[in-house]
Design a protein around this motif. Sequence first.
Motif, PDB file in Angstrom:
ATOM      1  N   MET A 140     -31.270  49.007  45.165  1.00 32.51           N
ATOM      2  CA  MET A 140     -31.057  50.398  44.802  1.00 32.51           C
ATOM      3  C   MET A 140     -29.770  50.877  45.469  1.00 32.51           C
ATOM      4  O   MET A 140     -29.502  50.537  46.617  1.00 32.51           O
ATOM      5  N   GLU A 141     -28.987  51.652  44.738  1.00 33.97           N
ATOM      6  CA  GLU A 141     -27.756  52.225  45.275  1.00 33.97           C
ATOM      7  C   GLU A 141     -28.074  53.563  45.923  1.00 33.97           C
ATOM      8  O   GLU A 141     -28.580  54.472  45.266  1.00 33.97           O
ATOM      9  N   ILE A 142     -27.820  53.680  47.217  1.00 40.62           N
ATOM     10  CA  ILE A 142     -28.082  54.911  47.964  1.00 40.62           C
ATOM     11  C   ILE A 142     -26.749  55.465  48.447  1.00 40.62           C
ATOM     12  O   ILE A 142     -25.965  54.732  49.062  1.00 40.62           O
ATOM     13  N   PRO A 143     -26.483  56.755  48.155  1.00 43.31           N
ATOM     14  CA  PRO A 143     -25.213  57.338  48.599  1.00 43.31           C
ATOM     15  C   PRO A 143     -25.043  57.215  50.114  1.00 43.31           C
ATOM     16  O   PRO A 143     -25.994  57.390  50.873  1.00 43.31           O
ATOM     17  N   MET A 144     -23.857  56.910  50.547  1.00 39.93           N
ATOM     18  CA  MET A 144     -23.448  56.763  51.947  1.00 39.93           C
ATOM     19  C   MET A 144     -24.021  55.507  52.620  1.00 39.93           C
ATOM     20  O   MET A 144     -23.616  55.168  53.712  1.00 39.93           O
ATOM     21  N   LEU A 145     -24.972  54.831  52.008  1.00 41.66           N
ATOM     22  CA  LEU A 145     -25.502  53.583  52.563  1.00 41.66           C
ATOM     23  C   LEU A 145     -25.087  52.377  51.740  1.00 41.66           C
ATOM     24  O   LEU A 145     -25.052  51.266  52.237  1.00 41.66           O
ATOM     25  N   GLY A 146     -24.861  52.599  50.469  1.00 43.66           N
ATOM     26  CA  GLY A 146     -24.514  51.503  49.580  1.00 43.66           C
ATOM     27  C   GLY A 146     -25.749  50.900  48.939  1.00 43.66           C
ATOM     28  O   GLY A 146     -26.774  51.561  48.774  1.00 43.66           O
ATOM     29  N   GLU A 147     -25.668  49.626  48.614  1.00 43.23           N
ATOM     30  CA  GLU A 147     -26.769  48.945  47.940  1.00 43.23           C
ATOM     31  C   GLU A 147     -27.745  48.400  48.972  1.00 43.23           C
ATOM     32  O   GLU A 147     -27.356  47.711  49.910  1.00 43.23           O
ATOM     33  N   VAL A 148     -29.027  48.737  48.812  1.00 40.44           N
ATOM     34  CA  VAL A 148     -30.060  48.261  49.730  1.00 40.44           C
ATOM     35  C   VAL A 148     -31.169  47.579  48.935  1.00 40.44           C
ATOM     36  O   VAL A 148     -31.420  47.906  47.784  1.00 40.44           O
ATOM     37  N   ALA A 149     -31.835  46.617  49.574  1.00 37.23           N
ATOM     38  CA  ALA A 149     -32.956  45.920  48.946  1.00 37.23           C
ATOM     39  C   ALA A 149     -34.201  46.791  49.043  1.00 37.23           C
ATOM     40  O   ALA A 149     -34.440  47.446  50.053  1.00 37.23           O
ATOM     41  N   VAL A 150     -34.995  46.800  47.975  1.00 39.06           N
ATOM     42  CA  VAL A 150     -36.216  47.603  47.932  1.00 39.06           C
ATOM     43  C   VAL A 150     -37.414  46.666  48.011  1.00 39.06           C
ATOM     44  O   VAL A 150     -37.542  45.739  47.214  1.00 39.06           O
ATOM     45  N   PRO A 151     -38.307  46.883  48.987  1.00 40.15           N
ATOM     46  CA  PRO A 151     -39.500  46.029  49.074  1.00 40.15           C
ATOM     47  C   PRO A 151     -40.472  46.305  47.933  1.00 40.15           C
ATOM     48  O   PRO A 151     -40.354  47.324  47.242  1.00 40.15           O
ATOM     49  N   PRO A 152     -41.440  45.419  47.733  1.00 40.09           N
ATOM     50  CA  PRO A 152     -42.453  45.634  46.691  1.00 40.09           C
ATOM     51  C   PRO A 152     -43.230  46.936  46.925  1.00 40.09           C
ATOM     52  O   PRO A 152     -43.311  47.414  48.066  1.00 40.09           O
ATOM     53  N   PRO A 153     -43.814  47.508  45.873  1.00 38.44           N
ATOM     54  CA  PRO A 153     -44.505  48.806  45.991  1.00 38.44           C
ATOM     55  C   PRO A 153     -45.616  48.842  47.037  1.00 38.44           C
ATOM     56  O   PRO A 153     -45.794  49.862  47.714  1.00 38.44           O
ATOM     57  N   ASP A 154     -46.376  47.765  47.197  1.00 36.50           N
ATOM     58  CA  ASP A 154     -47.451  47.796  48.193  1.00 36.50           C
ATOM     59  C   ASP A 154     -46.909  47.889  49.617  1.00 36.50           C
ATOM     60  O   ASP A 154     -47.485  48.563  50.466  1.00 36.50           O
TER      61      ASP A 154
END
Length: 86
Positions: A22-36
């Motif tokens: 996911m692209e987050i402003p001021m942080l850049g691209e970050v990995a998103v863990p599974p929903p659980d």
Amino acid sequence: MSTITRHLSGGHETVRAYTRRMEIPMLGEVAVPPPDKVAYYAGLGVLAALQVIEWPLALVITAGHLLADQHLSGLAKGVGEALESA
């Protein structure tokens, strides 16, 4: 090298579990863990925010959970592959 020791690191499972980004402003691209896992971490955050548990304890629990998840996923995969080949 045996099948079990080859997969003890858990790196492959961790990479697959965190493939969504996911692209987050001021942080850049970050990995998103599974929903659980997101729900688990959010629950810890809520407990810390409501002061049901202290925030250092929430951080220690989260770090321990991350480390155990990485280790156990590799260990379980290695044991499963060893049993398949036996």
